[in-house]
Design a protein around this motif. Structure first.
Motif, PDB file in Angstrom:
ATOM      1  N   ILE A 122       0.831  -1.206   0.000  1.00  0.00           N
ATOM      2  CA  ILE A 122       0.000   0.000   0.000  1.00  0.00           C
ATOM      3  C   ILE A 122       0.866   1.256   0.000  1.00  0.00           C
ATOM      4  O   ILE A 122       0.591   2.218  -0.742  1.00  0.00           O
ATOM      5  CB  ILE A 122      -0.960  -0.006   1.201  1.00  0.00           C
ATOM      6  CG1 ILE A 122      -2.012  -1.107   1.031  1.00  0.00           C
ATOM      7  CG2 ILE A 122      -1.653   1.357   1.351  1.00  0.00           C
ATOM      8  CD1 ILE A 122      -2.909  -1.298   2.242  1.00  0.00           C
ATOM      9  N   LEU A 123       1.922   1.284   0.815  1.00  0.00           N
ATOM     10  CA  LEU A 123       2.803   2.456   0.853  1.00  0.00           C
ATOM     11  C   LEU A 123       3.434   2.698  -0.517  1.00  0.00           C
ATOM     12  O   LEU A 123       3.479   3.835  -1.000  1.00  0.00           O
ATOM     13  CB  LEU A 123       3.900   2.271   1.906  1.00  0.00           C
ATOM     14  CG  LEU A 123       3.473   2.092   3.369  1.00  0.00           C
ATOM     15  CD1 LEU A 123       4.697   2.124   4.272  1.00  0.00           C
ATOM     16  CD2 LEU A 123       2.469   3.140   3.787  1.00  0.00           C
ATOM     17  N   ASN A 124       3.927   1.631  -1.145  1.00  0.00           N
ATOM     18  CA  ASN A 124       4.511   1.781  -2.480  1.00  0.00           C
ATOM     19  C   ASN A 124       3.481   2.256  -3.493  1.00  0.00           C
ATOM     20  O   ASN A 124       3.782   3.109  -4.352  1.00  0.00           O
ATOM     21  CB  ASN A 124       5.118   0.452  -2.932  1.00  0.00           C
ATOM     22  CG  ASN A 124       6.493   0.194  -2.354  1.00  0.00           C
ATOM     23  OD1 ASN A 124       7.289   1.114  -2.168  1.00  0.00           O
ATOM     24  ND2 ASN A 124       6.799  -1.061  -2.066  1.00  0.00           N
ATOM     25  N   MET A 125       2.274   1.740  -3.411  1.00  0.00           N
ATOM     26  CA  MET A 125       1.228   2.143  -4.345  1.00  0.00           C
ATOM     27  C   MET A 125       0.821   3.600  -4.139  1.00  0.00           C
ATOM     28  O   MET A 125       0.516   4.313  -5.102  1.00  0.00           O
ATOM     29  CB  MET A 125       0.017   1.218  -4.213  1.00  0.00           C
ATOM     30  CG  MET A 125       0.282  -0.204  -4.692  1.00  0.00           C
ATOM     31  SD  MET A 125      -1.123  -1.325  -4.459  1.00  0.00           S
ATOM     32  CE  MET A 125      -2.222  -0.774  -5.784  1.00  0.00           C
ATOM     33  N   MET A 126       0.820   4.057  -2.891  1.00  0.00           N
ATOM     34  CA  MET A 126       0.506   5.461  -2.618  1.00  0.00           C
ATOM     35  C   MET A 126       1.527   6.389  -3.282  1.00  0.00           C
ATOM     36  O   MET A 126       1.155   7.410  -3.883  1.00  0.00           O
ATOM     37  CB  MET A 126       0.486   5.703  -1.107  1.00  0.00           C
ATOM     38  CG  MET A 126      -0.715   5.137  -0.390  1.00  0.00           C
ATOM     39  SD  MET A 126      -0.509   5.134   1.420  1.00  0.00           S
ATOM     40  CE  MET A 126      -0.020   6.828   1.734  1.00  0.00           C
ATOM     41  N   ILE A 127       2.794   6.038  -3.151  1.00  0.00           N
ATOM     42  CA  ILE A 127       3.844   6.869  -3.748  1.00  0.00           C
ATOM     43  C   ILE A 127       3.742   6.831  -5.273  1.00  0.00           C
ATOM     44  O   ILE A 127       3.839   7.868  -5.944  1.00  0.00           O
ATOM     45  CB  ILE A 127       5.228   6.387  -3.274  1.00  0.00           C
ATOM     46  CG1 ILE A 127       5.367   6.575  -1.766  1.00  0.00           C
ATOM     47  CG2 ILE A 127       6.336   7.153  -3.988  1.00  0.00           C
ATOM     48  CD1 ILE A 127       6.585   5.921  -1.160  1.00  0.00           C
ATOM     49  N   ASP A 128       3.531   5.644  -5.819  1.00  0.00           N
ATOM     50  CA  ASP A 128       3.386   5.516  -7.270  1.00  0.00           C
ATOM     51  C   ASP A 128       2.183   6.307  -7.786  1.00  0.00           C
ATOM     52  O   ASP A 128       2.196   6.825  -8.905  1.00  0.00           O
ATOM     53  CB  ASP A 128       3.222   4.046  -7.659  1.00  0.00           C
ATOM     54  CG  ASP A 128       4.525   3.265  -7.543  1.00  0.00           C
ATOM     55  OD1 ASP A 128       5.593   3.904  -7.488  1.00  0.00           O
ATOM     56  OD2 ASP A 128       4.466   2.021  -7.503  1.00  0.00           O
ATOM     57  N   ALA A 129       1.134   6.379  -6.973  1.00  0.00           N
ATOM     58  CA  ALA A 129      -0.118   7.000  -7.411  1.00  0.00           C
ATOM     59  C   ALA A 129       0.010   8.492  -7.655  1.00  0.00           C
ATOM     60  O   ALA A 129      -0.777   9.069  -8.421  1.00  0.00           O
ATOM     61  CB  ALA A 129      -1.216   6.737  -6.382  1.00  0.00           C
ATOM     62  N   ILE A 130       0.977   9.157  -7.005  1.00  0.00           N
ATOM     63  CA  ILE A 130       1.153  10.597  -7.223  1.00  0.00           C
ATOM     64  C   ILE A 130       2.282  10.887  -8.211  1.00  0.00           C
ATOM     65  O   ILE A 130       2.613  12.042  -8.462  1.00  0.00           O
ATOM     66  CB  ILE A 130       1.398  11.344  -5.902  1.00  0.00           C
ATOM     67  CG1 ILE A 130       2.718  10.912  -5.255  1.00  0.00           C
ATOM     68  CG2 ILE A 130       0.234  11.152  -4.937  1.00  0.00           C
ATOM     69  CD1 ILE A 130       3.140  11.780  -4.085  1.00  0.00           C
TER      70      ILE A 130
END
Length: 248
Positions: A122-130
């Motif tokens: 989830i943390l990696n996906m949050m960073i990727d999402a922006i």
């Protein structure tokens, strides 16, 4: 070959023995996406040092054990200055007991052996999402609004093979959902989707599929949320899909 682009907007700090231990356990999974820092309990954490830690950041993750009061003091000192700079701050607390002291962070999530892999994804996906590399990205403000809540959050994560129905995917996500406190604001919903290039046959089919998935997610809950979604098409996922849900 897909190039991994490190984002310079996020940092994970391990504080104290337990926090550093958790950082070491996940560093190989996150070091491509964020900077890493360790703070020992006997270390001098003054304003100049914290200012340097926070320089240029949009997201800050702090791993610690709230049962260690010195670690909690350091967390609060860093969190206070992060809030002044409008940095999204999320605590990863490994304490088994519930912390009753105030914490100067936007949100705190319990981390343990059972949920570590899901949280890391989830943390990696949050960073990727922006990221500008994300196919359909989101604004950092939306993430901040989801986590900067006076109540808790609910989160879920899953990785799925091609061929599952949307109903099966959403059922799995709902069953795995973790809620960090008894009450939620029921206002903001973040849906992060990462999909392999072979998951759908074409761009049009991909967008149609994601739209149907979003509708299935919305129909699975009773509360009405303001929904924000992102889509990241990744070569290395091939025919798999990752989905993360975050509610406040």
């Amino acid at each position: 070959m897909e190039t991994i682009q490190k984002m310079d907007v996020a940092k994970l700090i391990g504080i104290g023995d337990d926090g550093i231990k958790n950082l070491d356990a996940i560093k190989d999974q996150v070091k491509h996406n964020m900077d890493l820092e360790k703070i020992a309990l006997n270390q001098d954490v003054d304003k100049d040092y914290v200012r340097q830690l926070l320089d240029g950041l949009d997201m800050l993750f702090l791993a610690y054990n709230s049962e260690d009061k010195r670690a909690l003091q350091i967390v609060n000192a860093i969190g206070f200055m992060a809030d002044e700079r409008r940095i999204l701050s999320i605590g990863l607390d490994s304490a088994k007991k519930e912390n009753t002291d105030d914490v100067n962070l936007n949100s705190v999530i319990k981390i343990n052996e059972e949920n570590t892999d899901d949280l890391v994804n989830i943390l990696n996906m949050m960073i990727d999402a922006i990221s500008d590399f994300c196919t359909i990205n989101m604004d950092l403000t939306d993430l901040k609004e989801a986590f900067a809540s006076d109540k808790g959050i609910k989160y879920s994560y899953g990785e799925f093979n091609k061929g599952l129905t949307n109903e099966e995917i959403v059922k799995s996500l709902v069953e795995k959902a973790v809620q960090t406190s008894e009450e939620l604001n029921a206002k903001k919903e973040i849906i992060l989707v990462e999909m392999g290039l072979n998951y759908c046959e074409s761009e049009a089919e991909t967008l149609m599929y994601v739209n149907e998935l979003l509708m299935e997610i919305q129909e699975s809950r009773e509360d009405t949320y303001e929904g924000i979604f992102t889509l990241y098409l990744k070569e290395n996922l091939e025919d798999k899909m990752k989905v993360a849900l975050i509610y406040n």
